[in-house]
Scaffold this motif. Structure first.
Motif, PDB file in Angstrom:
ATOM      1  N   GLU A  66      29.776  26.376  18.619  1.00 25.67           N
ATOM      2  CA  GLU A  66      29.374  25.776  17.201  1.00 25.67           C
ATOM      3  C   GLU A  66      30.486  24.518  17.274  1.00 25.67           C
ATOM      4  O   GLU A  66      30.027  23.500  16.387  1.00 25.67           O
ATOM      5  N   PHE A  67      31.634  24.456  17.386  1.00 30.14           N
ATOM      6  CA  PHE A  67      32.548  23.592  17.422  1.00 30.14           C
ATOM      7  C   PHE A  67      33.308  23.126  18.625  1.00 30.14           C
ATOM      8  O   PHE A  67      32.972  23.800  19.678  1.00 30.14           O
ATOM      9  N   THR A 112      30.239  14.535  15.499  1.00 29.72           N
ATOM     10  CA  THR A 112      29.850  14.939  13.979  1.00 29.72           C
ATOM     11  C   THR A 112      31.287  15.900  13.756  1.00 29.72           C
ATOM     12  O   THR A 112      31.831  16.338  14.492  1.00 29.72           O
ATOM     13  N   ARG A 113      31.496  15.988  12.216  1.00 29.83           N
ATOM     14  CA  ARG A 113      32.653  16.592  11.979  1.00 29.83           C
ATOM     15  C   ARG A 113      32.184  17.385  10.455  1.00 29.83           C
ATOM     16  O   ARG A 113      31.548  16.762   9.819  1.00 29.83           O
ATOM     17  N   TYR A 116      36.027  21.020  11.020  1.00 30.92           N
ATOM     18  CA  TYR A 116      36.309  20.727  12.591  1.00 30.92           C
ATOM     19  C   TYR A 116      35.438  19.816  13.212  1.00 30.92           C
ATOM     20  O   TYR A 116      34.629  19.267  12.362  1.00 30.92           O
ATOM     21  N   ASP A 118      32.739  19.155  15.353  1.00 29.82           N
ATOM     22  CA  ASP A 118      31.478  20.019  15.701  1.00 29.82           C
ATOM     23  C   ASP A 118      30.957  19.552  16.989  1.00 29.82           C
ATOM     24  O   ASP A 118      30.776  20.423  17.728  1.00 29.82           O
ATOM     25  N   SER A 119      30.771  18.261  17.160  1.00 33.54           N
ATOM     26  CA  SER A 119      30.151  17.817  18.253  1.00 33.54           C
ATOM     27  C   SER A 119      31.078  16.422  18.944  1.00 33.54           C
ATOM     28  O   SER A 119      31.634  15.820  18.053  1.00 33.54           O
ATOM     29  N   GLY A 143      29.187  20.492  21.981  1.00 30.07           N
ATOM     30  CA  GLY A 143      29.488  21.258  20.839  1.00 30.07           C
ATOM     31  C   GLY A 143      28.267  21.760  20.170  1.00 30.07           C
ATOM     32  O   GLY A 143      27.110  22.086  20.801  1.00 30.07           O
ATOM     33  N   GLY A 144      28.400  21.671  18.729  1.00 32.66           N
ATOM     34  CA  GLY A 144      27.312  22.279  17.879  1.00 32.66           C
ATOM     35  C   GLY A 144      26.405  21.345  17.413  1.00 32.66           C
ATOM     36  O   GLY A 144      26.643  20.135  17.541  1.00 32.66           O
ATOM     37  N   ARG A 145      25.512  21.703  16.381  1.00 36.80           N
ATOM     38  CA  ARG A 145      24.855  20.616  15.681  1.00 36.80           C
ATOM     39  C   ARG A 145      25.128  20.527  14.201  1.00 36.80           C
ATOM     40  O   ARG A 145      24.452  19.694  13.381  1.00 36.80           O
ATOM     41  N   GLY A 146      26.306  21.015  13.673  1.00 41.51           N
ATOM     42  CA  GLY A 146      26.752  20.871  12.162  1.00 41.51           C
ATOM     43  C   GLY A 146      27.450  19.683  12.112  1.00 41.51           C
ATOM     44  O   GLY A 146      27.752  18.811  13.015  1.00 41.51           O
ATOM     45  N   GLY A 147      28.038  19.591  11.022  1.00 44.01           N
ATOM     46  CA  GLY A 147      28.742  18.344  10.648  1.00 44.01           C
ATOM     47  C   GLY A 147      27.898  17.142  10.135  1.00 44.01           C
ATOM     48  O   GLY A 147      26.828  16.982  10.267  1.00 44.01           O
TER      49      GLY A 147
END
Length: 347
Positions: A66-67, A112-113, A116, A118-119, A143-147
């Motif tokens: 995810e991060f 993205t952040r 942390y 994220d990607s 990495g992930g899809r958040g942030g």
């Protein structure tokens, strides 16, 4: 339209890259704002991962879920042979590797952040006559899809990434490219001066080592801050050995405080500084690395014991780029040491 290529490495690591001339923009990055990742919280603290002199950053390798859990740089020079910088971060996530197309180098980061990173994706530009040129291309995102979107965090015009700077603990909290003017392998060393730490008062003074010397430490007078400072310099042979014992330059600053000397182990040179500052330099820490020639350091670094007090706010670390050794200090001084900068390399 260009196509992304993907291949599996032993252990299930996924390699993502670009075919020559291709352009791949990660989804959701068209409106990315130029902001840096959020406040760092990594237990392992700040890091600087640098390529050898004459090499540029061409990719990254690490672990992510995810991060971004762990990250390291991939570097290449004129021969095209890829070398690793080492890595920082945790042990979670799955392995990844992303690289620029052959003949291109990293010139920026985008991703993205939140708390942390994220990607992450790399901005790459083709190298022509040892200079970044042409349109930017972006690798696939890892990495992930958040942030929230950040970047691109770009190197200044005419510069390329020679490493990564940031902070990491279990995850990568903060990240930016470490940039320097593009130079071919074997080019003469450049001069790099760190940002100034401290206040704006005092007279500008350069504590410079000689043409065949490198900086190996400091001689200071200290209390709650640095009252005075001198550079310790030593002559170095072509193969990186000390020739004789260190000498002191003239002091800059006042007569207060207690005298302290900090020197690198024999065969090493100062390769960066950090510390604490306010309107004066409250504390200074020199970082040493082994010399491999009169113009280059290589290998792990070690910090010397700090001089000064514990007031002010942290600054740095400011490592010398491209494996350059330090060759002096620039300071502002009156009755105290008001500010300090490290000078790396020489023309």
């Amino acid at each position: 339209m260009s196509k992304r290529r993907a291949a599996s490495l032993p252990g299930g690591m996924l390699v993502l890259g670009l075919l020559a001339g291709g352009l791949l923009l990660p989804a959701g990055f068209a409106a990315a704002q130029d902001v840096r990742p959020g406040p760092a919280s990594g237990a392992d603290g700040r890091f600087s991962l640098q390529c050898d002199f004459g090499q540029t950053l061409v990719g990254i390798r690490g672990q992510a879920g995810e991060f971004i859990d762990r990250i390291g740089g991939l570097c290449a020079g004129r021969t095209g042979t890829v070398a690793e910088t080492g890595a920082r971060g945790g042990t979670g996530g799955g392995g990844f590797e992303i690289r620029c197309a052959t003949g291109a180098a990293v010139t920026g980061l985008v991703g993205t952040r939140g708390t942390y990173v994220d990607s992450l994706s790399l901005e790459c530009r083709p190298m022509r006559n040892a200079q970044p040129a042409g349109e930017a291309a972006f690798t696939a995102s890892v990495g992930g899809r958040g942030g929230q979107p950040f970047g691109p965090l770009r190197c200044p015009a005419g510069q390329v990434a020679i490493g990564l700077k940031g902070r990491a603990g279990t995850f990568v909290d903060e990240l930016e490219p470490d940039c320097a003017p593009a130079r071919p392998a074997g080019a003469a060393a450049a001069v790099w001066v760190s940002p100034a730490a401290g206040g704006k008062q005092g007279n500008d003074i350069k504590l410079a080592c000689g043409a065949d010397e490198v900086l190996v430490g400091t001689a200071t007078r200290n209390g709650n801050w640095l009252d005075a400072i001198a550079a310790l310099c030593v002559r170095v042979t072509d193969d990186g050995n000390w020739a004789g014992e260190p000498r002191s330059t003239d002091h800059a600053g006042g007569a207060g405080g207690v005298a302290l000397t900090r020197s690198c182990p024999r065969g090493q040179a100062v390769a960066g500084i950090s510390g604490r500052s306010s309107n004066v330099v409250n504390q200074l820490v020199s970082e040493c690395r082994p010399l491999v020639s009169a113009k280059a350091v290589q290998g792990p670094s070690q910090k010397l014991e700090s001089v000064g007090g514990t007031g002010g706010d942290p600054f740095g670390p400011y490592p010398c780029p491209g494996n350059l050794p330090a060759t002096g200090l620039k300071v502002g001084a009156g009755i105290y040491v008001d500010r300090v900068q490290v000078v790396c390399g020489r023309e």
